[in-house]
Design a protein around this motif. Structure first.
Motif, PDB file in Angstrom:
ATOM      1  N   ILE A 188      40.055  38.714  66.333  1.00 33.26           N
ATOM      2  CA  ILE A 188      40.190  40.157  66.155  1.00 33.26           C
ATOM      3  C   ILE A 188      41.180  40.424  65.022  1.00 33.26           C
ATOM      4  CG2 ILE A 188      40.972  42.301  67.252  1.00 33.26           C
ATOM      5  CD1 ILE A 188      40.003  41.081  69.927  1.00 33.26           C
ATOM      6  N   ASN A 189      40.747  41.182  64.029  1.00 33.42           N
ATOM      7  CA  ASN A 189      41.614  41.523  62.907  1.00 33.42           C
ATOM      8  C   ASN A 189      42.767  42.404  63.363  1.00 33.42           C
ATOM      9  OD1 ASN A 189      40.073  40.200  60.835  1.00 33.42           O
ATOM     10  ND2 ASN A 189      38.588  41.870  60.974  1.00 33.42           N
ATOM     11  N   ILE A 190      43.930  42.178  62.779  1.00 34.01           N
ATOM     12  CA  ILE A 190      45.154  42.881  63.169  1.00 34.01           C
ATOM     13  C   ILE A 190      45.594  43.787  62.023  1.00 34.01           C
ATOM     14  CG2 ILE A 190      47.569  42.612  63.823  1.00 34.01           C
ATOM     15  CD1 ILE A 190      46.806  39.846  65.007  1.00 34.01           C
ATOM     16  N   TYR A 191      45.538  45.096  62.254  1.00 31.43           N
ATOM     17  CA  TYR A 191      45.972  46.077  61.252  1.00 31.43           C
ATOM     18  C   TYR A 191      47.229  46.755  61.768  1.00 31.43           C
ATOM     19  CZ  TYR A 191      41.434  45.355  59.101  1.00 31.43           C
ATOM     20  OH  TYR A 191      40.337  44.784  58.488  1.00 31.43           O
ATOM     21  N   CYS A 192      48.335  46.497  61.079  1.00 32.17           N
ATOM     22  CA  CYS A 192      49.628  46.992  61.522  1.00 32.17           C
ATOM     23  C   CYS A 192      50.032  48.239  60.748  1.00 32.17           C
ATOM     24  CB  CYS A 192      50.701  45.922  61.328  1.00 32.17           C
ATOM     25  SG  CYS A 192      50.483  44.461  62.375  1.00 32.17           S
ATOM     26  N   ALA A 211      42.105  45.398  65.902  1.00 37.17           N
ATOM     27  CA  ALA A 211      43.248  45.871  66.676  1.00 37.17           C
ATOM     28  C   ALA A 211      44.119  46.707  65.757  1.00 37.17           C
ATOM     29  CB  ALA A 211      44.043  44.704  67.240  1.00 37.17           C
ATOM     30  N   LEU A 212      44.357  47.944  66.129  1.00 34.84           N
ATOM     31  CA  LEU A 212      45.255  48.836  65.402  1.00 34.84           C
ATOM     32  C   LEU A 212      46.596  48.805  66.116  1.00 34.84           C
ATOM     33  CD1 LEU A 212      42.715  51.769  65.032  1.00 34.84           C
ATOM     34  CD2 LEU A 212      43.386  50.161  63.231  1.00 34.84           C
ATOM     35  N   ILE A 254      42.522  55.580  64.950  1.00 33.87           N
ATOM     36  CA  ILE A 254      41.408  55.167  65.817  1.00 33.87           C
ATOM     37  C   ILE A 254      40.154  55.974  65.519  1.00 33.87           C
ATOM     38  CG2 ILE A 254      41.762  56.662  67.850  1.00 33.87           C
ATOM     39  CD1 ILE A 254      41.499  53.978  69.484  1.00 33.87           C
ATOM     40  N   PHE A 255      40.307  57.233  65.124  1.00 32.17           N
ATOM     41  CA  PHE A 255      39.110  58.014  64.815  1.00 32.17           C
ATOM     42  C   PHE A 255      38.573  57.720  63.421  1.00 32.17           C
ATOM     43  CE2 PHE A 255      39.952  60.322  68.694  1.00 32.17           C
ATOM     44  CZ  PHE A 255      38.659  60.566  69.142  1.00 32.17           C
ATOM     45  N   GLU A 256      39.396  57.182  62.538  1.00 35.85           N
ATOM     46  CA  GLU A 256      38.864  56.664  61.279  1.00 35.85           C
ATOM     47  C   GLU A 256      38.001  55.437  61.564  1.00 35.85           C
ATOM     48  OE1 GLU A 256      37.892  55.506  57.380  1.00 35.85           O
ATOM     49  OE2 GLU A 256      38.405  57.443  58.289  1.00 35.85           O
ATOM     50  N   ALA A 257      38.472  54.582  62.463  1.00 37.36           N
ATOM     51  CA  ALA A 257      37.676  53.414  62.842  1.00 37.36           C
ATOM     52  C   ALA A 257      36.364  53.845  63.487  1.00 37.36           C
ATOM     53  CB  ALA A 257      38.474  52.521  63.786  1.00 37.36           C
ATOM     54  N   LYS A 258      36.416  54.848  64.358  1.00 36.82           N
ATOM     55  CA  LYS A 258      35.189  55.345  64.974  1.00 36.82           C
ATOM     56  C   LYS A 258      34.234  55.949  63.946  1.00 36.82           C
ATOM     57  CE  LYS A 258      34.338  55.818  68.818  1.00 36.82           C
ATOM     58  NZ  LYS A 258      33.556  55.003  69.777  1.00 36.82           N
ATOM     59  N   ARG A 259      34.798  56.665  62.985  1.00 36.70           N
ATOM     60  CA  ARG A 259      33.951  57.260  61.940  1.00 36.70           C
ATOM     61  C   ARG A 259      33.211  56.183  61.175  1.00 36.70           C
ATOM     62  NH1 ARG A 259      33.671  57.924  56.734  1.00 36.70           N
ATOM     63  NH2 ARG A 259      35.528  56.603  56.418  1.00 36.70           N
ATOM     64  N   GLN A 260      33.937  55.130  60.787  1.00 37.48           N
ATOM     65  CA  GLN A 260      33.300  54.042  60.048  1.00 37.48           C
ATOM     66  C   GLN A 260      32.184  53.394  60.874  1.00 37.48           C
ATOM     67  OE1 GLN A 260      36.004  51.146  58.480  1.00 37.48           O
ATOM     68  NE2 GLN A 260      37.301  52.662  57.442  1.00 37.48           N
TER      69      GLN A 260
END
Length: 264
Positions: A188-192, A211-212, A254-260
């Motif tokens: 799982i990619n980790i975006y900090c 993972a955000l 999280i909603f940017e991730a959902k949009r993508q």
């Protein structure tokens, strides 16, 4: 049906301790849930109830039937007893004594092959935790992981501020080290979210397992996260301050991730 009318009752005193003290919740493995919606969400979330208590002038037997089975231990209580146990000023007349879950990393399961996870490191304010859980529920995130928790999940303030979303999210708690190892083992990619060596959040691809990771507003993330980050990301600030509330930032990411993912 059993009735309790005295606030001096030994069992009621024990329940009052559950409401007020994290130590008692951890020792007993139980906690209090207040309110019809919250109890309903806990039932849907697979929580087991030891007892349901109700004050009949505020909560009817007919309503109670929606939350219980013939096997449920039900106690009718007086107004004084209910007021001693209730946490909210505006109340509904029903409480449940529920069994805590282990909230272990090993309990997490992902039906989605590209899970979207929100990690919060050492959040202290129950209101922020509750707001994050509302956001992740709204986004239908696959899990919320709390690193190095400062308060237990079954704090009444978290239950209240999350409007019961503490029961609708898949949640785990663990140390930062264990969570990083878990995420890496799951690829799982980790975006900090961090100021150092960061790029604008909208430039990254969150359609893969993601993972955000959020830190506190005061201190940010620990170095261990930054050393293991796939990429540090930042929400550009255009005003005078350089940070925003952690729950608001979590919502943006999280909603940017959902949009993508919706437009992939």
């Amino acid at each position: 049906m059993k009735q309790i009318t005295s606030i001096q009752n030994t069992y009621i005193k024990q329940l009052a301790q559950l409401k007020d003290k994290s130590r008692e919740r951890k020792k007993s493995g139980t906690f209090l849930i207040e309110g019809e919606r919250e109890i309903s969400l806990a039932l849907k979330g697979g929580y087991e109830f030891e007892t349901v208590l109700f004050y009949p002038e505020l909560f009817s037997i007919e309503q109670l039937n929606e939350l219980t089975t013939p096997q449920t231990n039900v106690i009718e209580v007086s107004k004084e007893v209910y007021q001693k146990l209730a946490y909210r000023d505006t109340t509904e007349g029903v409480l449940a004594v529920a069994k805590s879950k282990t909230n272990s990393l090993n309990d997490l399961t992902f039906e989605n092959k590209n899970p979207l996870i929100l990690v919060a490191e050492a959040p202290e304010k129950p209101g922020n935790i509750g707001a994050i859980l509302r956001t992740t529920d709204a986004a239908n995130a696959d899990a919320v992981i709390i690193a190095n928790p400062k308060t237990d999940l079954y704090n009444p303030n978290i239950i209240r501020s999350s409007v019961g979303c503490v029961f609708t999210n898949q949640i785990a708690t663990a140390s930062t080290t264990d969570i990083i190892n878990f995420l890496k083992a799951q690829n799982i990619n980790i975006y900090c979210a961090a100021l150092q060596a960061s790029v604008s959040y909208h430039t990254q691809d969150y359609t893969k397992p993601t993972a955000l990771v959020m830190g506190t507003e005061a201190t940010g993330l620990s170095n261990e996260w930054l050393e293991n980050s796939t990429q540090n990301i930042i929400i550009p600030m255009q005003g005078e301050i350089d940070s925003m509330n952690v729950s608001v930032a979590a919502g943006i990411l999280i909603f940017e991730a959902k949009r993508q993912r919706e437009f992939k």
